[in-house]
Design an enzyme around this catalytic site. Structure first.
Site, short mmCIF file in Angstrom:
data_model
loop_
_atom_site.label_atom_id
_atom_site.label_comp_id
_atom_site.label_asym_id
_atom_site.label_seq_id
_atom_site.Cartn_x
_atom_site.Cartn_y
_atom_site.Cartn_z
N ARG A 182 7.11 12.92 -6.02
CA ARG A 182 6.95 13.01 -4.57
C ARG A 182 8.20 13.56 -3.90
NH1 ARG A 182 5.27 6.83 -4.33
NH2 ARG A 182 7.15 6.89 -5.58
N HIS A 232 -2.60 9.42 -6.81
CA HIS A 232 -2.79 9.25 -8.26
C HIS A 232 -3.94 10.14 -8.74
CE1 HIS A 232 -1.20 4.92 -7.67
NE2 HIS A 232 -0.27 5.58 -8.33
N LYS A 271 5.32 -9.15 -12.64
CA LYS A 271 5.14 -8.51 -11.34
C LYS A 271 3.90 -9.09 -10.66
CE LYS A 271 5.04 -3.91 -9.34
NZ LYS A 271 4.97 -2.48 -9.62
N SER A 308 1.56 3.04 -3.75
CA SER A 308 0.67 1.87 -3.71
C SER A 308 1.27 0.73 -2.91
CB SER A 308 0.35 1.40 -5.13
OG SER A 308 -0.40 2.35 -5.83
#
Length: 160
Positions: free
Chosen positions: A90, A17, A41, A127
């Site tokens: 990514r 990040h 979440k 993460s």
């Protein structure tokens, strides 16, 4: 003023990040790192904790500001006069999803999305993976800033 937003959950903020945030800070006059509020979440850290951590690890870049948002990101962009969204990619799987989001955001609001290829050092980094590895005692020291790693380990220990 050229303004961009780097949205995410940042639970926790990783070196990947920070790589994207730093690079964006060199391209825009102001970069807003916006933490997604998603009450449904289950997170390791609450929104205020994530904001505090982000302020700490981005303090070296004076044109980076931390905020939070809920709802549509394009509404946040319009309300804050932000013309660009910056996203790190990514892998090809990221691109498929992010392209659809970028096209929808552009259609809804005219806000453009800029994709940055992730530094190969962090191409696997997420993460959720960091949290899983840390939960089982794995070494995540190369994936997180030192103060964030300390907080992750402390939080996991609290919950054990």
């Amino acid at each position: 003023m050229r303004r961009a937003v780097c949205p995410g959950s940042y639970d926790p903020v990783t070196n990947g990040h920070l790589d994207i945030i730093e690079r964006a800070s060199k391209l825009f006059d102001e970069v807003v790192v916006a933490v997604l509020i998603n009450k449904s979440k289950k997170s390791l850290f609450d929104v205020d904790e994530r904001i505090d951590m982000l302020r700490e690890v981005t303090a070296q870049w004076p044109n980076v500001r931390i905020d939070s948002w809920h709802g549509l990101l394009v509404d946040y962009c319009k309300a804050n006069e932000i013309g660009a969204i910056v996203k790190g990619l990514r892998a090809v799987s990221d691109f498929d999803y992010e392209l659809q989001m970028a096209q929808m955001n552009q259609q809804l609001s005219g806000v453009e999305t800029m994709f940055m290829s992730t530094n190969p050092l962090y191409s696997f980094l997420a993460s959720s993976l960091v949290k899983e590895v840390a939960t089982y005692g794995g070494d995540v020291s190369s994936l997180l800033p030192p103060t964030i790693e300390e907080r992750v380990r402390a939080r996991i220990a609290e919950r054990s």
